[in-house]
Design an enzyme around this catalytic site. Structure first.
Site, PDB file in Angstrom:
ATOM      1  N   SER A   1       0.828  -1.216   0.000  1.00 47.33           N
ATOM      2  CA  SER A   1       0.000   0.000   0.000  1.00 47.33           C
ATOM      3  C   SER A   1       0.858   1.261   0.000  1.00 47.33           C
ATOM      4  O   SER A   1       1.839   1.371   0.734  1.00 47.33           O
ATOM      5  CB  SER A   1      -0.884  -0.006   1.246  1.00 47.33           C
ATOM      6  OG  SER A   1      -1.586   1.208   1.344  1.00 47.33           O
TER       7      SER A   1
ATOM      8  N   CYS B   1       0.799   3.259  10.744  1.00 47.41           N
ATOM      9  CA  CYS B   1       1.537   4.280  10.018  1.00 47.41           C
ATOM     10  C   CYS B   1       2.260   5.185  10.994  1.00 47.41           C
ATOM     11  O   CYS B   1       1.641   5.802  11.858  1.00 47.41           O
ATOM     12  CB  CYS B   1       0.622   5.112   9.142  1.00 47.41           C
ATOM     13  SG  CYS B   1       1.574   6.337   8.236  1.00 47.41           S
TER      14      CYS B   1
ATOM     15  N   ILE C   1       5.852  -6.198   7.105  1.00 51.07           N
ATOM     16  CA  ILE C   1       5.868  -5.114   8.074  1.00 51.07           C
ATOM     17  C   ILE C   1       5.556  -3.770   7.401  1.00 51.07           C
ATOM     18  O   ILE C   1       5.828  -3.599   6.223  1.00 51.07           O
ATOM     19  CB  ILE C   1       7.254  -4.993   8.788  1.00 51.07           C
ATOM     20  CG1 ILE C   1       8.390  -4.716   7.805  1.00 51.07           C
ATOM     21  CG2 ILE C   1       7.545  -6.208   9.598  1.00 51.07           C
ATOM     22  CD1 ILE C   1       9.753  -4.457   8.467  1.00 51.07           C
TER      23      ILE C   1
ATOM     24  N   GLY D   1       2.359  11.091   5.200  1.00 53.74           N
ATOM     25  CA  GLY D   1       1.265  11.516   6.082  1.00 53.74           C
ATOM     26  C   GLY D   1      -0.091  11.103   5.555  1.00 53.74           C
ATOM     27  O   GLY D   1      -1.104  11.749   5.824  1.00 53.74           O
TER      28      GLY D   1
ATOM     29  N   LYS E   1      -3.486   2.583  -1.992  1.00 59.24           N
ATOM     30  CA  LYS E   1      -3.018   3.559  -1.000  1.00 59.24           C
ATOM     31  C   LYS E   1      -4.070   3.733   0.101  1.00 59.24           C
ATOM     32  O   LYS E   1      -5.267   3.704  -0.187  1.00 59.24           O
ATOM     33  CB  LYS E   1      -2.804   4.894  -1.729  1.00 59.24           C
ATOM     34  CG  LYS E   1      -2.555   6.098  -0.833  1.00 59.24           C
ATOM     35  CD  LYS E   1      -1.152   6.096  -0.267  1.00 59.24           C
ATOM     36  CE  LYS E   1      -0.927   7.204   0.759  1.00 59.24           C
ATOM     37  NZ  LYS E   1       0.329   6.997   1.507  1.00 59.24           N
TER      38      LYS E   1
HETATM   39  C1  LIG Z   1       5.853   6.159  -0.143  1.00 58.28           C
HETATM   40  C2  LIG Z   1       5.229   5.118   0.745  1.00 58.28           C
HETATM   41  C3  LIG Z   1       3.884   5.238   1.109  1.00 58.28           C
HETATM   42  C4  LIG Z   1       3.290   4.287   1.928  1.00 58.28           C
HETATM   43  N1  LIG Z   1       1.962   4.411   2.252  1.00 58.28           N
HETATM   44  C5  LIG Z   1       1.348   3.459   2.998  1.00 58.28           C
HETATM   45  C6  LIG Z   1      -0.058   3.503   3.258  1.00 58.28           C
HETATM   46  O1  LIG Z   1      -0.769   4.405   2.800  1.00 58.28           O
HETATM   47  N2  LIG Z   1      -0.610   2.527   4.036  1.00 58.28           N
HETATM   48  C7  LIG Z   1       0.137   1.496   4.528  1.00 58.28           C
HETATM   49  O2  LIG Z   1      -0.409   0.626   5.202  1.00 58.28           O
HETATM   50  N3  LIG Z   1       1.466   1.407   4.269  1.00 58.28           N
HETATM   51  C8  LIG Z   1       2.083   2.354   3.516  1.00 58.28           C
HETATM   52  N4  LIG Z   1       3.433   2.241   3.235  1.00 58.28           N
HETATM   53  C9  LIG Z   1       4.202   1.095   3.758  1.00 58.28           C
HETATM   54  C10 LIG Z   1       4.327  -0.017   2.717  1.00 58.28           C
HETATM   55  O3  LIG Z   1       3.064  -0.520   2.337  1.00 58.28           O
HETATM   56  C11 LIG Z   1       5.216  -1.170   3.224  1.00 58.28           C
HETATM   57  O4  LIG Z   1       4.629  -1.715   4.380  1.00 58.28           O
HETATM   58  C12 LIG Z   1       6.626  -0.743   3.571  1.00 58.28           C
HETATM   59  O5  LIG Z   1       7.078   0.247   2.672  1.00 58.28           O
HETATM   60  C13 LIG Z   1       7.621  -1.907   3.564  1.00 58.28           C
HETATM   61  O6  LIG Z   1       7.763  -2.490   2.289  1.00 58.28           O
HETATM   62  P1  LIG Z   1       8.932  -2.115   1.235  1.00 58.28           P
HETATM   63  O7  LIG Z   1      10.225  -2.130   1.971  1.00 58.28           O
HETATM   64  O8  LIG Z   1       8.838  -3.133   0.178  1.00 58.28           O
HETATM   65  O9  LIG Z   1       8.616  -0.740   0.736  1.00 58.28           O
HETATM   66  C14 LIG Z   1       4.054   3.191   2.407  1.00 58.28           C
HETATM   67  C15 LIG Z   1       5.394   3.072   2.029  1.00 58.28           C
HETATM   68  C16 LIG Z   1       5.986   4.001   1.195  1.00 58.28           C
HETATM   69  C17 LIG Z   1       7.426   3.834   0.806  1.00 58.28           C
END
Ligand SMILES: Cc1cc2nc3c(=O)[nH]c(=O)nc-3n(C[C@H](O)[C@H](O)[C@H](O)COP(=O)(O)O)c2cc1C
Ligand SMILES: Cc1cc2nc3c(=O)[nH]c(=O)nc-3n(C[C@H](O)[C@H](O)[C@H](O)COP(=O)(O)OP(=O)(O)OC[C@H]3O[C@@H](n4cnc5c(N)ncnc54)[C@H](O)[C@@H]3O)c2cc1C
Ligand code: FES
Lengths: 300, 255
Positions: A20, A128, A189, A71, A44
């Site tokens: 997400s 978050c 995570i 945010g 998202k």
């Molecule tokens: C730019 C960005 C926006 C994110 N927005 C959300 C979100 O809206 N809701 C959520 O549950 N996680 C959000 N995350 C977390 C990711 O879904 C994910 O849990 C986290 O980035 C770890 O995975 P990765 O290392 O593959 O990015 C966001 C991560 C990033 C980098």
């Protein structure tokens, strides 16, 4: 060869979705990625009303990863329902809607408004690190997590996935709280809280001061946490954190994840999801694995 | 339209200290408009994010990037040699609205490393008259000769070692240049001053903004600018610089 997996009665053609917030509502990457090939698109975070999010800079790079403090900017549930769900419904993939809020009531309002929508699963973001009130508090206290999970489960029409924060002492306790409150699955995570200081400007790299770390550098932490949760609960796990290629995805599956999500790696290469899917298939062929479900938790 | 592609380096040279001129052959050349940019992906796996770099010029089948080395990513790019492969995503962003200059007196302003992004514009813009005003730190007037081929050029330097002493707006005042529309790229203080100038003169100004980016495709919401009105896509007062921008009507953004 079978790559299909099931969570709470929902079938996914393969175990690969997106994390997400890293893939918008799918529309943004659909120029590069055939969404029909994904097991699911995870959208998202969406809240009951539009959220403006934090000031900029909202993102910065760190060694082997990045920090973000968006945010949870989002257009609110009404626009999401009228624009993003119909768009995603044109594709042959499953839809997992990520939900955020500041109070229990905020979450319940969104869950209720999604009740009659053609979406397959809800992922509840209680973790978050980038919004001041609420949110992460639910994800850092087992009683609060139990309570919100319980209330959501009472009204949700779709299966509920609770998304856990790594910013806790014992993640397995949180997994158990979610499971005992009736969660259909957990995902983990979310990002790990971090900070970067710009030594030339003598200030924080992010306007929010702290941000959530993601990307390849967090993968070992994520694999360990998925493994611990897989040993603690019976409900399925969607694993994520730094997945960049098929080897990473298979590590999570072997640690106990039913599905995996590609997050920041979409930024590194917009085709990552497809490469992960093809890589898993090749791996299965080479190693004579006839069913992806046989790999799950095999290192236990 | 955007594609994700591996381009091939045609040539690279250091045109002045720390500023590199990189030509890459890529299909993105056919898709690009003045003011758009590309995301350039570093190879080093510890630098995970692509770097936004403006398309300074388009030649047959190739794009020209002119950039300053400021950190890890641009330092890696400066080592690229003819024949090397480089991963790109482009072309990104809306570009400058060319139609806004039709029948008007246009001034194109570039400051520092904001000079290259207006080169292609100075070639393609059709206006009743057009002048480029380029702001430099000192008399190292990189790219000026390229502009001379397409457009009348005025220069400002901080110390006055070439052209008018001061900034790009000082040139308009010193040379009594009147215009109906401004196109600009440069550091934030320059863009803020242009926004104010345009509002005072009641003329249009289109400014190209910068922000930290992660995806470059509108998905991460990292690169926003505050907007006066509610943005159509985000449904809040924030627009994505990589998608709704990088070029905005100065009146519409809060900078
Ligand atoms: C730019 C960005 C926006 C994110 N927005 C959300 C979100 O809206 N809701 C959520 O549950 N996680 C959000 N995350 C977390 C990711 O879904 C994910 O849990 C986290 O980035 C770890 O995975 P990765 O290392 O593959 O990015 C966001 C991560 C990033 C980098
Ligand atoms: C739309 C747009 C067009 C641009 N066009 C040009 C150009 O034509 N020529 C040029 O020299 N520079 C241009 N820049 C700035 C360029 O993107 C940065 O100088 C570059 O990303 C620095 O990368 P680095 O790894 O060398 O620096 P580092 O400081 O090591 O980078 C660390 C991180 O910060 C980001 N970053 C650092 N500085 C900037 C910045 N000023 N803007 C956005 N992100 C930044 C990097 O992308 C990276 O993610 C442009 C920026 C934007 C947003
Ligand atoms: S860089 Fe991700 S939305 Fe603009």
């Amino acid at each position: 060869m079978n790559t299909e997996v099931k969570i709470a009665g929902v079938s996914f053609k393969n175990p690969v979705t997106v994390a997400s917030g890293t893939f918008g509502s799918g529309m943004e990457y659909s120029e590069f990625v055939d969404l029909n090939r994904l097991g699911a698109v995870t959208t998202k975070g969406v809240s009951n009303v539009p959220w403006t999010g934090n000031d900029t800079p909202r993102v910065c790079e760190v060694y082997g990863g990045m920090l973000n403090a968006i945010g949870l900017q989002n257009p609110g549930i009404e626009v999401f329902k009228n624009r993003d769900i119909p768009f995603l419904n044109k594709f042959d993939t499953k839809i997992i809607v990520n939900v955020c809020g500041k109070t229990v009531e905020d979450y319940l309002e969104v869950v209720e408004k999604l009740a009659d929508e053609p979406v397959d699963m809800l992922e509840i973001n209680v973790s978050c690190p980038n919004v001041k009130e609420g949110a992460i508090a639910f994800g850092q206290n087992a009683d609060a997590l139990f309570n919100i999970t319980n209330q959501i489960k009472k009204i949700a029409k779709q299966p509920v996935v609770m998304k856990l924060s790594p910013n806790v002492t014992r993640i397995s306790e949180m997994a158990i709280a979610a499971e005992s409150a009736g969660a259909d699955a957990i995902s983990l995570i979310n990002t790990i809280t971090g900070m970067k200081i710009d030594i030339n400007r003598r200030t924080f790299a992010l306007a929010n001061k702290t941000g959530g770390m993601s990307g390849p550098a967090i993968k070992p932490v994520a694999v360990r946490m998925v493994y611990e949760c897989a040993n603690a609960v019976k409900i399925p796990i969607i694993g994520m954190g730094g997945i960049s290629n098929y080897e990473d995805a298979i590590e999570f599956i072997m640690a106990g994840a039913t599905m995996v999500s590609v997050g920041a790696a979409n930024f590194v290469n917009p085709n990552t999801t497809i490469e992960v899917i093809e890589g898993i298939e090749n791996f299965m062929r080479e190693k004579n694995v006839s069913d992806i479900n046989d790999l799950r938790g095999c290192v236990r | 339209m955007k594609i994700s592609e591996t381009g091939k380096v045609v040539s690279q040279k250091e045109i002045t200290k720390g500023i590199f001129d990189l030509v890459i052959s890529t299909k993105i050349a056919e898709l690009s408009k003045p003011g758009q940019f590309v995301m350039v992906y570093p190879k080093d796996g510890t630098t995970i994010l692509p770097r936004p770099i403006s398309i300074a010029e388009v030649t047959s089948g190739a794009i020209r990037l002119v950039y300053r080395v400021v950190g890890k990513g641009t330092n890696e790019f400066s080592g690229l040699k003819a024949g090397d492969a480089v991963r790109l995503l482009g072309s990104v962003g809306n570009g400058f609205p060319l139609e806004k200059a039709v029948g008007k007196r246009a001034v194109l302003m570039g400051g520092g490393i904001g000079v290259p992004p207006i080169l292609e514009l100075s070639k393609e813009l059709l206006a009743s008259s057009k002048i480029a005003v380029l702001g430099y730190r000192d008399n190292d007037l990189f790219l000026k000769e390229d502009f001379d081929k397409y457009i009348e050029v005025k220069v400002a330097t901080e110390g006055g070692s070439a052209g008018t002493r001061g900034n790009v707006l000082d040139v308009l005042r010193a040379e009594h240049i009147e215009c109906d529309v401004i196109y600009a790229c440069g550091p934030m203080p320059m863009l803020r001053a242009i926004k104010k100038y345009a509002e005072e003169k009641n003329i249009e100004a289109f400014i190209s903004l910068e922000e930290r980016m992660a995806c470059g495709v509108g998905a991460c919401l990292g690169c926003v600018v505050k907007t006066k009105e509610k943005d159509h896509h985000s449904n809040v007062n924030n627009a994505r610089i990589c998608t709704e921008g990088p070029v905005f009507d100065a009146r519409e953004v809060e900078i």
